[in-house]
Design a protein around this motif. Structure first.
Motif, PDB file in Angstrom:
ATOM      1  N   SER A  20       0.844  -1.184   0.000  1.00 37.06           N
ATOM      2  CA  SER A  20       0.000   0.000   0.000  1.00 37.06           C
ATOM      3  C   SER A  20       0.879   1.233   0.000  1.00 37.06           C
ATOM      4  N   CYS A  21       0.368   2.297  -0.571  1.00 37.70           N
ATOM      5  CA  CYS A  21       1.103   3.565  -0.593  1.00 37.70           C
ATOM      6  C   CYS A  21       0.080   4.687  -0.469  1.00 37.70           C
ATOM      7  N   ALA A  22       0.182   5.432   0.604  1.00 38.46           N
ATOM      8  CA  ALA A  22      -0.776   6.498   0.882  1.00 38.46           C
ATOM      9  C   ALA A  22      -0.106   7.862   0.783  1.00 38.46           C
ATOM     10  N   ALA A  23      -0.760   8.747   0.084  1.00 41.08           N
ATOM     11  CA  ALA A  23      -0.293  10.135  -0.008  1.00 41.08           C
ATOM     12  C   ALA A  23      -0.931  10.941   1.115  1.00 41.08           C
ATOM     13  N   SER A  24      -0.128  11.813   1.717  1.00 42.47           N
ATOM     14  CA  SER A  24      -0.646  12.644   2.799  1.00 42.47           C
ATOM     15  C   SER A  24      -0.009  14.025   2.733  1.00 42.47           C
ATOM     16  N   GLY A  25      -0.619  14.944   3.440  1.00 40.90           N
ATOM     17  CA  GLY A  25      -0.120  16.309   3.436  1.00 40.90           C
ATOM     18  C   GLY A  25      -1.172  17.243   2.859  1.00 40.90           C
ATOM     19  N   ASN A  26      -0.704  18.423   2.437  1.00 41.39           N
ATOM     20  CA  ASN A  26      -1.631  19.422   1.889  1.00 41.39           C
ATOM     21  C   ASN A  26      -1.882  19.133   0.409  1.00 41.39           C
ATOM     22  N   ILE A  27      -2.690  18.112   0.169  1.00 37.47           N
ATOM     23  CA  ILE A  27      -2.934  17.643  -1.191  1.00 37.47           C
ATOM     24  C   ILE A  27      -4.134  18.337  -1.804  1.00 37.47           C
ATOM     25  N   PHE A  28      -3.919  18.848  -3.010  1.00 34.27           N
ATOM     26  CA  PHE A  28      -5.033  19.385  -3.785  1.00 34.27           C
ATOM     27  C   PHE A  28      -5.582  18.328  -4.727  1.00 34.27           C
ATOM     28  N   SER A  29      -4.679  17.605  -5.402  1.00 32.22           N
ATOM     29  CA  SER A  29      -5.115  16.588  -6.344  1.00 32.22           C
ATOM     30  C   SER A  29      -3.979  15.596  -6.587  1.00 32.22           C
ATOM     31  N   VAL A  30      -4.345  14.341  -6.810  1.00 39.01           N
ATOM     32  CA  VAL A  30      -3.380  13.304  -7.158  1.00 39.01           C
ATOM     33  C   VAL A  30      -3.728  12.772  -8.533  1.00 39.01           C
ATOM     34  N   ASN A  31      -2.770  12.794  -9.447  1.00 40.95           N
ATOM     35  CA  ASN A  31      -3.017  12.309 -10.798  1.00 40.95           C
ATOM     36  C   ASN A  31      -2.507  10.866 -10.902  1.00 40.95           C
ATOM     37  N   ASP A  71      -7.483   3.856  -4.571  1.00 48.68           N
ATOM     38  CA  ASP A  71      -8.674   4.410  -3.935  1.00 48.68           C
ATOM     39  C   ASP A  71      -8.488   5.922  -3.960  1.00 48.68           C
ATOM     40  N   ASN A  72      -9.170   6.576  -4.864  1.00 47.81           N
ATOM     41  CA  ASN A  72      -8.983   8.018  -5.013  1.00 47.81           C
ATOM     42  C   ASN A  72      -9.414   8.787  -3.769  1.00 47.81           C
ATOM     43  N   ALA A  73     -10.415   8.297  -3.081  1.00 46.76           N
ATOM     44  CA  ALA A  73     -10.896   8.986  -1.879  1.00 46.76           C
ATOM     45  C   ALA A  73      -9.843   8.964  -0.779  1.00 46.76           C
ATOM     46  N   LYS A  74      -9.002   7.935  -0.787  1.00 42.46           N
ATOM     47  CA  LYS A  74      -7.959   7.798   0.226  1.00 42.46           C
ATOM     48  C   LYS A  74      -6.583   8.179  -0.293  1.00 42.46           C
ATOM     49  N   ASN A  75      -6.507   8.601  -1.554  1.00 41.28           N
ATOM     50  CA  ASN A  75      -5.205   8.929  -2.169  1.00 41.28           C
ATOM     51  C   ASN A  75      -4.200   7.800  -1.947  1.00 41.28           C
ATOM     52  N   THR A  76      -4.659   6.590  -2.182  1.00 43.59           N
ATOM     53  CA  THR A  76      -3.851   5.396  -1.907  1.00 43.59           C
ATOM     54  C   THR A  76      -3.806   4.502  -3.133  1.00 43.59           C
ATOM     55  N   VAL A  77      -2.618   3.953  -3.386  1.00 44.33           N
ATOM     56  CA  VAL A  77      -2.440   2.988  -4.459  1.00 44.33           C
ATOM     57  C   VAL A  77      -1.976   1.675  -3.845  1.00 44.33           C
ATOM     58  N   TYR A  78      -2.414   0.587  -4.441  1.00 41.93           N
ATOM     59  CA  TYR A  78      -2.105  -0.747  -3.944  1.00 41.93           C
ATOM     60  C   TYR A  78      -1.417  -1.565  -5.028  1.00 41.93           C
ATOM     61  N   LEU A  79      -0.643  -2.540  -4.598  1.00 39.54           N
ATOM     62  CA  LEU A  79      -0.051  -3.499  -5.523  1.00 39.54           C
ATOM     63  C   LEU A  79      -0.213  -4.889  -4.922  1.00 39.54           C
ATOM     64  N   GLN A  80      -1.084  -5.678  -5.528  1.00 43.91           N
ATOM     65  CA  GLN A  80      -1.262  -7.068  -5.128  1.00 43.91           C
ATOM     66  C   GLN A  80      -0.290  -7.917  -5.926  1.00 43.91           C
ATOM     67  N   MET A  81       0.572  -8.642  -5.233  1.00 38.67           N
ATOM     68  CA  MET A  81       1.593  -9.460  -5.892  1.00 38.67           C
ATOM     69  C   MET A  81       1.352 -10.925  -5.549  1.00 38.67           C
ATOM     70  N   SER A 100      -0.032  19.977  -4.736  1.00 46.89           N
ATOM     71  CA  SER A 100      -0.323  20.376  -3.362  1.00 46.89           C
ATOM     72  C   SER A 100      -1.117  21.675  -3.369  1.00 46.89           C
ATOM     73  N   THR A 101      -1.553  22.084  -2.217  1.00 47.00           N
ATOM     74  CA  THR A 101      -2.307  23.332  -2.139  1.00 47.00           C
ATOM     75  C   THR A 101      -1.425  24.523  -2.480  1.00 47.00           C
ATOM     76  N   SER A 102      -0.109  24.365  -2.358  1.00 48.98           N
ATOM     77  CA  SER A 102       0.798  25.462  -2.685  1.00 48.98           C
ATOM     78  C   SER A 102       1.357  25.369  -4.095  1.00 48.98           C
ATOM     79  N   SER A 103       1.414  24.149  -4.663  1.00 51.67           N
ATOM     80  CA  SER A 103       2.010  24.004  -5.997  1.00 51.67           C
ATOM     81  C   SER A 103       0.978  24.085  -7.113  1.00 51.67           C
ATOM     82  N   ARG A 104      -0.296  23.883  -6.800  1.00 50.09           N
ATOM     83  CA  ARG A 104      -1.328  23.857  -7.834  1.00 50.09           C
ATOM     84  C   ARG A 104      -1.278  25.139  -8.652  1.00 50.09           C
TER      85      ARG A 104
END
Length: 121
Positions: A20-31, A71-81, A100-104
């Motif tokens: 699992s990999c979760a993004a956190s911080g002052n996120i505006f959008s994750v592409n 999971d876009n709502a959680k800003n998380t990506v998974y890798l099932q191996m 981020s909220t500052s880089s957007r």
């Protein structure tokens, strides 16, 4: 903004792991989000990638064994191996294009710290 991976470890050949990999911080959008891996003495190679809309790309050699999802709502990506092999042993890194909220509206490439996956024979 940071990415935090989890789920790595030691597994026997033929076993499975879910990263699992979760993004956190002052996120505006994750592409786009994705997974790379780097074995000792080798270059870092793409494993799989997924866009925000769900379009997926896999390294040809891993199709059928690895599955990426997000999971876009959680800003998380998974890798099932599944059906892991000793040659899958590597440090697995996730990355994401994050505004981020500052880089957007600019998106920056962010990397996680990596998680070790070791497959024993």
């Amino acid at each position: 903004v940071q990415l935090v991976e989890s789920g790595g470890g030691l597994v026997q050949a033929g076993g499975s792991l879910r990263l699992s990999c979760a993004a956190s911080g002052n996120i505006f959008s994750v592409n786009g989000m994705g997974w790379f891996r780097q074995a000792p003495g080798k270059q870092r190679d793409m494993v799989a990638a997924i866009t925000r809309g769900g379009t997926i790309t896999y390294a040809d050699s891993l199709k059928g064994r690895f599955t990426i999802s997000r999971d876009n709502a959680k800003n998380t990506v998974y890798l099932q191996m599944n059906s892991l092999k000793p040659e899958d042993t590597a440090v697995y890194y996730c990355n994401a294009d994050i505004a981020s909220t500052s880089s957007r509206p600019s998106y920056l490439k962010v990397w996680g710290q990596g998680t070790q996956v070791t497959v024993s024979s």
